[in-house]
Design an enzyme around this catalytic site. Structure first.
Site, PDB file in Angstrom:
ATOM      1  N   LYS A 158      48.850  -2.705  18.689  1.00 29.41           N
ATOM      2  CA  LYS A 158      50.094  -3.473  18.776  1.00 29.41           C
ATOM      3  C   LYS A 158      50.792  -3.260  20.112  1.00 29.41           C
ATOM      4  O   LYS A 158      50.767  -2.156  20.661  1.00 29.41           O
ATOM      5  CB  LYS A 158      51.048  -3.070  17.642  1.00 29.41           C
ATOM      6  CG  LYS A 158      50.554  -3.427  16.259  1.00 29.41           C
ATOM      7  CD  LYS A 158      51.636  -3.160  15.219  1.00 29.41           C
ATOM      8  CE  LYS A 158      51.155  -3.585  13.842  1.00 29.41           C
ATOM      9  NZ  LYS A 158      52.209  -3.400  12.831  1.00 29.41           N
ATOM     10  N   GLU A 200      47.892   1.766  15.251  1.00 26.65           N
ATOM     11  CA  GLU A 200      48.384   2.019  13.884  1.00 26.65           C
ATOM     12  C   GLU A 200      47.217   1.886  12.918  1.00 26.65           C
ATOM     13  O   GLU A 200      46.364   1.018  13.081  1.00 26.65           O
ATOM     14  CB  GLU A 200      49.438   0.967  13.479  1.00 26.65           C
ATOM     15  CG  GLU A 200      50.843   1.311  13.849  1.00 26.65           C
ATOM     16  CD  GLU A 200      51.849   0.270  13.324  1.00 26.65           C
ATOM     17  OE1 GLU A 200      51.477  -0.550  12.466  1.00 26.65           O
ATOM     18  OE2 GLU A 200      52.987   0.295  13.805  1.00 26.65           O
ATOM     19  N   ILE A 203      47.069  -1.322   7.223  1.00 32.85           N
ATOM     20  CA  ILE A 203      47.440  -1.324   5.797  1.00 32.85           C
ATOM     21  C   ILE A 203      46.963  -2.657   5.224  1.00 32.85           C
ATOM     22  O   ILE A 203      47.430  -3.719   5.648  1.00 32.85           O
ATOM     23  CB  ILE A 203      48.970  -1.183   5.607  1.00 32.85           C
ATOM     24  CG1 ILE A 203      49.536  -0.002   6.431  1.00 32.85           C
ATOM     25  CG2 ILE A 203      49.334  -1.052   4.131  1.00 32.85           C
ATOM     26  CD1 ILE A 203      49.037   1.366   6.032  1.00 32.85           C
ATOM     27  N   HIS A 208      55.623  -7.481   2.507  1.00 31.82           N
ATOM     28  CA  HIS A 208      56.682  -7.360   3.511  1.00 31.82           C
ATOM     29  C   HIS A 208      57.997  -7.276   2.735  1.00 31.82           C
ATOM     30  O   HIS A 208      58.407  -8.249   2.110  1.00 31.82           O
ATOM     31  CB  HIS A 208      56.674  -8.568   4.445  1.00 31.82           C
ATOM     32  CG  HIS A 208      57.860  -8.644   5.364  1.00 31.82           C
ATOM     33  ND1 HIS A 208      57.744  -8.918   6.700  1.00 31.82           N
ATOM     34  CD2 HIS A 208      59.182  -8.475   5.139  1.00 31.82           C
ATOM     35  CE1 HIS A 208      58.955  -8.909   7.246  1.00 31.82           C
ATOM     36  NE2 HIS A 208      59.838  -8.654   6.309  1.00 31.82           N
ATOM     37  N   GLU A 275      62.612  -3.547   8.352  1.00 31.17           N
ATOM     38  CA  GLU A 275      61.388  -4.137   7.781  1.00 31.17           C
ATOM     39  C   GLU A 275      60.385  -3.051   7.445  1.00 31.17           C
ATOM     40  O   GLU A 275      60.119  -2.170   8.275  1.00 31.17           O
ATOM     41  CB  GLU A 275      60.717  -5.044   8.818  1.00 31.17           C
ATOM     42  CG  GLU A 275      61.262  -6.431   8.912  1.00 31.17           C
ATOM     43  CD  GLU A 275      60.427  -7.288   9.865  1.00 31.17           C
ATOM     44  OE1 GLU A 275      60.995  -8.236  10.398  1.00 31.17           O
ATOM     45  OE2 GLU A 275      59.227  -6.997  10.088  1.00 31.17           O
ATOM     46  N   GLU A 288      59.624  -2.469  11.727  1.00 29.44           N
ATOM     47  CA  GLU A 288      60.554  -2.700  12.831  1.00 29.44           C
ATOM     48  C   GLU A 288      61.955  -2.943  12.292  1.00 29.44           C
ATOM     49  O   GLU A 288      62.129  -3.130  11.083  1.00 29.44           O
ATOM     50  CB  GLU A 288      60.090  -3.873  13.717  1.00 29.44           C
ATOM     51  CG  GLU A 288      59.781  -5.147  12.999  1.00 29.44           C
ATOM     52  CD  GLU A 288      58.997  -6.130  13.890  1.00 29.44           C
ATOM     53  OE1 GLU A 288      59.574  -7.147  14.251  1.00 29.44           O
ATOM     54  OE2 GLU A 288      57.814  -5.876  14.211  1.00 29.44           O
ATOM     55  N   ASN A 290      65.288  -5.491  12.709  1.00 26.41           N
ATOM     56  CA  ASN A 290      65.857  -6.703  13.287  1.00 26.41           C
ATOM     57  C   ASN A 290      67.349  -6.474  13.466  1.00 26.41           C
ATOM     58  O   ASN A 290      68.073  -6.261  12.496  1.00 26.41           O
ATOM     59  CB  ASN A 290      65.603  -7.901  12.383  1.00 26.41           C
ATOM     60  CG  ASN A 290      64.117  -8.158  12.214  1.00 26.41           C
ATOM     61  OD1 ASN A 290      63.374  -8.202  13.196  1.00 26.41           O
ATOM     62  ND2 ASN A 290      63.672  -8.276  10.989  1.00 26.41           N
ATOM     63  N   ARG A 292      69.998  -8.166  14.032  1.00 21.73           N
ATOM     64  CA  ARG A 292      70.771  -9.423  13.983  1.00 21.73           C
ATOM     65  C   ARG A 292      70.964  -9.829  12.531  1.00 21.73           C
ATOM     66  O   ARG A 292      70.393  -9.222  11.627  1.00 21.73           O
ATOM     67  CB  ARG A 292      69.970 -10.529  14.691  1.00 21.73           C
ATOM     68  CG  ARG A 292      68.591 -10.715  14.037  1.00 21.73           C
ATOM     69  CD  ARG A 292      67.894 -11.995  14.374  1.00 21.73           C
ATOM     70  NE  ARG A 292      66.780 -12.220  13.477  1.00 21.73           N
ATOM     71  CZ  ARG A 292      65.555 -11.727  13.621  1.00 21.73           C
ATOM     72  NH1 ARG A 292      65.252 -10.963  14.651  1.00 21.73           N
ATOM     73  NH2 ARG A 292      64.613 -11.983  12.730  1.00 21.73           N
ATOM     74  N   ARG A 338      62.569 -22.193   2.889  1.00 18.10           N
ATOM     75  CA  ARG A 338      62.917 -22.799   4.182  1.00 18.10           C
ATOM     76  C   ARG A 338      62.314 -24.194   4.246  1.00 18.10           C
ATOM     77  O   ARG A 338      61.113 -24.364   4.020  1.00 18.10           O
ATOM     78  CB  ARG A 338      62.359 -21.959   5.329  1.00 18.10           C
ATOM     79  CG  ARG A 338      62.907 -20.543   5.340  1.00 18.10           C
ATOM     80  CD  ARG A 338      62.427 -19.822   6.572  1.00 18.10           C
ATOM     81  NE  ARG A 338      62.840 -18.425   6.562  1.00 18.10           N
ATOM     82  CZ  ARG A 338      62.763 -17.631   7.626  1.00 18.10           C
ATOM     83  NH1 ARG A 338      62.282 -18.108   8.767  1.00 18.10           N
ATOM     84  NH2 ARG A 338      63.147 -16.373   7.545  1.00 18.10           N
TER      85      ARG A 338
HETATM   86  C1  MV4 Z   1      50.555  -4.521  10.136  1.00 18.48           C
HETATM   87  C2  MV4 Z   1      49.769  -4.967   9.056  1.00 18.48           C
HETATM   88  C3  MV4 Z   1      48.894  -4.062   8.502  1.00 18.48           C
HETATM   89  N1  MV4 Z   1      48.803  -2.804   8.991  1.00 18.48           N
HETATM   90  N2  MV4 Z   1      50.430  -3.271  10.590  1.00 18.48           N
HETATM   91  C4  MV4 Z   1      52.517  -8.719  11.235  1.00 18.48           C
HETATM   92  C5  MV4 Z   1      53.788  -9.024  11.961  1.00 18.48           C
HETATM   93  C6  MV4 Z   1      54.232  -7.732  12.568  1.00 18.48           C
HETATM   94  N3  MV4 Z   1      55.638  -7.577  12.366  1.00 18.48           N
HETATM   95  C7  MV4 Z   1      53.445  -6.685  11.870  1.00 18.48           C
HETATM   96  N4  MV4 Z   1      52.463  -7.324  11.051  1.00 18.48           N
HETATM   97  C8  MV4 Z   1      51.565  -6.586  10.347  1.00 18.48           C
HETATM   98  N5  MV4 Z   1      51.430  -5.312  10.743  1.00 18.48           N
HETATM   99  C9  MV4 Z   1      49.564  -2.447  10.024  1.00 18.48           C
HETATM  100  N6  MV4 Z   1      49.451  -1.207  10.500  1.00 18.48           N
HETATM  101  C10 MV4 Z   1      49.925  -6.272   8.602  1.00 18.48           C
HETATM  102  C11 MV4 Z   1      50.820  -7.096   9.262  1.00 18.48           C
HETATM  103  C12 MV4 Z   1      50.926  -8.431   8.752  1.00 18.48           C
HETATM  104  C13 MV4 Z   1      52.099  -8.884   8.157  1.00 18.48           C
HETATM  105  C14 MV4 Z   1      53.216  -8.060   8.049  1.00 18.48           C
HETATM  106  C15 MV4 Z   1      54.370  -8.528   7.469  1.00 18.48           C
HETATM  107  C16 MV4 Z   1      54.405  -9.831   6.969  1.00 18.48           C
HETATM  108  C17 MV4 Z   1      53.331 -10.658   7.079  1.00 18.48           C
HETATM  109  C18 MV4 Z   1      52.159 -10.211   7.675  1.00 18.48           C
HETATM  110  C19 MV4 Z   1      51.060 -11.060   7.775  1.00 18.48           C
HETATM  111  C20 MV4 Z   1      49.925 -10.600   8.360  1.00 18.48           C
HETATM  112  C21 MV4 Z   1      49.851  -9.290   8.864  1.00 18.48           C
END
Ligand code: MV4
Length: 502
Positions: A158, A200, A203, A208, A275, A288, A290, A292, A338
């Site tokens: 990332k 990372e 997962i 989410h 998040e 992360e 946000n 806002r 939405r």
């Molecule tokens: C991840 C993950 C699985 N494992 N990190 C996607 C957006 C960014 N904010 C982080 N994301 C992800 N990070 C690890 N270590 C899976 C995602 C991810 C995801 C996360 C939140 C909501 C929707 C998603 C869709 C695909 C992948």
């Protein structure tokens, strides 16, 4: 005391902020670009100032123009909404320097949370669980490979300046490590002028889930529970709900405490969101923050009974939080969908054009936050989201039924919208049962395709009725009846007959 607020945004969120201003007796100032001269937010505000050409980097993103409008209008505060300058640390700082209250966090909080490596370090020292992985940028490729072998594949690479899915790579095979790191770095460098990437653990199929927090300037911070946001398509949220169908009271309390700790670690002020990704066993990891107000804030407002914009303004005004953690209770269930101006049956193509007609859903438990009106031409320059439909009911299943009723009643002609797609989501067993994760849309592709269901047949009949009306109008026009009052023969008695009878 804040008496006048400039809203550095457009569309539904500008109108949302204006509504709270009016309830609080605060004057509102809109800003608009060339394309937004006829936009609803301009009409809703007490005053409006032109800030430049249509592209946002020549108007809504130009700090100088917005500050100038604020000065001219005599506003004493700026609300940035979401997107645009809302997470721009320089803007937060500049407002302060100009003697304007920025309704949002400090530049320090924005910067710390904006850089993912810095945020991960901060969270670790605050005792918040983060996804296992590195807390320094990858410098040496061999060391990166060694580290990945140690924690095991799959992993994600990332960008530290990323977020929302940009500059991200999933690595499942040993031989892909080097190319993934290299391409993530160059993509991040091109997109953010910062090529730093980190590792990372991956997962698999996470949920989410995010927590709303609010903090004042006196060290008080509380959480307003969670929002389940796993229904996403290409990192765009589609449906959000609260409470999360997978949450338990124990995990909620624990995640809430960690969310408050996360916000306190950066001296946060105002409304913010933490998040998390959550696995099926309810293990959760900070992803992360946000810094806002978010698009999906209304579901939290409805279930906990707090006007988040009003809370933001009161905090910016130097007031103490008026609620304690123990005052916060979730009542019932809220869901937001939405509505996008896009053709979901044609690869989600944006559907630009003019709204011919719009019938907004109403009734018990329905909230519609939008900005379009009949005759409005949707500009191509901005986000295609035209509104948010939010429902509340005492249980989840009632909320789903209510949302279907509201989506059914929601009619927009002239452009294509995501309404039919949203309706189909609400019938998918994984959604109905609350057993979905971030792979929901991918996993249910076939069920989400257009099919000839009962709703579709009713829609077809409605379209035919509109077409018949249209043909009738053409006939009237040909017979010179168009726009002239019809006179019954007894009313026409004694007048000069200027009506051609069929
Ligand atoms: C991840 C993950 C699985 N494992 N990190 C996607 C957006 C960014 N904010 C982080 N994301 C992800 N990070 C690890 N270590 C899976 C995602 C991810 C995801 C996360 C939140 C909501 C929707 C998603 C869709 C695909 C992948």
């Amino acid at each position: 005391m804040i008496k006048k607020i400039l809203i550095a945004n457009r569309g539904e969120i500008a109108i949302r902020v204006i509504r709270s201003c009016r309830e609080m007796g605060i004057k509102s100032v809109a800003v608009y670009s060339e394309a937004d001269r006829t936009s609803m937010h301009v009409r809703s505000a007490d005053e409006a100032y032109y800030i430049g050409p249509s592209p946002s980097n020549e108007s809504y993103l130009v700090i100088d123009n917005i500050i100038e409008a604020a000065k001219k209008s005599g506003a004493d505060a700026i609300h940035p909404g979401y997107g645009f300058l809302s997470e721009n640390a320089e803007f937060s700082d500049r407002c302060k320097k100009e003697g304007l209250v920025f309704i949002g966090p400090s530049a320090y909080a924005i910067n710390t949370m904006g850089d993912k490596i810095t945020a991960r370090k901060k969270m670790l020292s605050a005792g918040v669980p983060v996804v296992p992985g590195t807390t320094e940028p990858i410098i040496d490729l061999d060391e990166a490979v060694k580290y990945i072998h140690k924690i095991g594949l799959p992993v994600m690479i990332k960008a530290t300046a990323g977020g929302g899915g940009k500059g991200m790579r999933l690595v499942t095979k040993d031989e892909d490590i080097v190319s993934a790191v290299t391409s993530a770095k160059s993509e991040a460098l091109a997109a953010f002028s910062n090529g730093d990437v980190y590792i990372e653990k991956y997962i698999n199929s996470p949920h989410h889930i995010e927590f709303q927090i609010i903090a004042d300037n006196f060290g008080n911070c509380i959480h307003l529970c969670e929002r389940e946001c796993s229904v996403q398509r290409r990192h765009q949220k589609v449906v959000e709900e609260t409470p999360s169908p997978i949450m338990t009271p124990e995990v909620r309390q624990e995640m809430g405490k960690h969310s408050v700790a996360a916000a306190k670690a950066v001296n946060y002020s105002g409304a913010g969101t933490i998040e998390f990704i959550v696995d099926d066993n309810l293990n959760y990891y900070f992803l992360e923050m946000n810094t806002r107000l978010q698009v999906e804030h209304p579901i939290t407002e409805r279930v906990v009974g707090i006007d988040l914009v009003k809370a933001q303004i009161n905090i910016a005004n130097g007031e103490k939080l008026e609620f304690k953690q123990e005052d916060i209770k979730q009542t019932g269930h809220a869901i937001e969908t939405r509505i996008y101006a896009e053709d979901t049956d044609n690869n989600f193509m944006p559907s630009a054009g003019t709204i011919e007609n719009i019938t907004e859903p109403l009734g018990l438990g329905v909230r519609h936050d939008g900005y379009v009106y009949a005759g409005y031409k949707i500009p191509i320059y901005y986000d295609p989201m035209i509104s948010k439909l939010i429902v509340w009911a005492s249980t989840r299943s009632e909320a789903i039924a209510r949302l279907k009723r509201a989506l059914y009643a929601y009619k927009i002609t002239g452009i294509k919208t995501s309404i039919p797609f949203l309706y189909r989501i609400l019938d998918v067993p994984d959604f109905v049962n609350g057993t979905y994760n971030t792979h929901f849309i991918q996993d249910n592709e076939e069920l989400l395709k257009q099919k000839q269901n009962a709703l579709q047949r009713v829609e077809d009949i409605a379209s035919i009725a509109v077409f018949v009306d249209y043909l009738n109008n053409i006939n009237k026009h040909n017979n010179q009846h168009y726009c002239k009052p019809k006179l019954d023969s007894w009313k026409a008695f004694g007048r000069k007959r200027n009506v051609t009878h069929l």
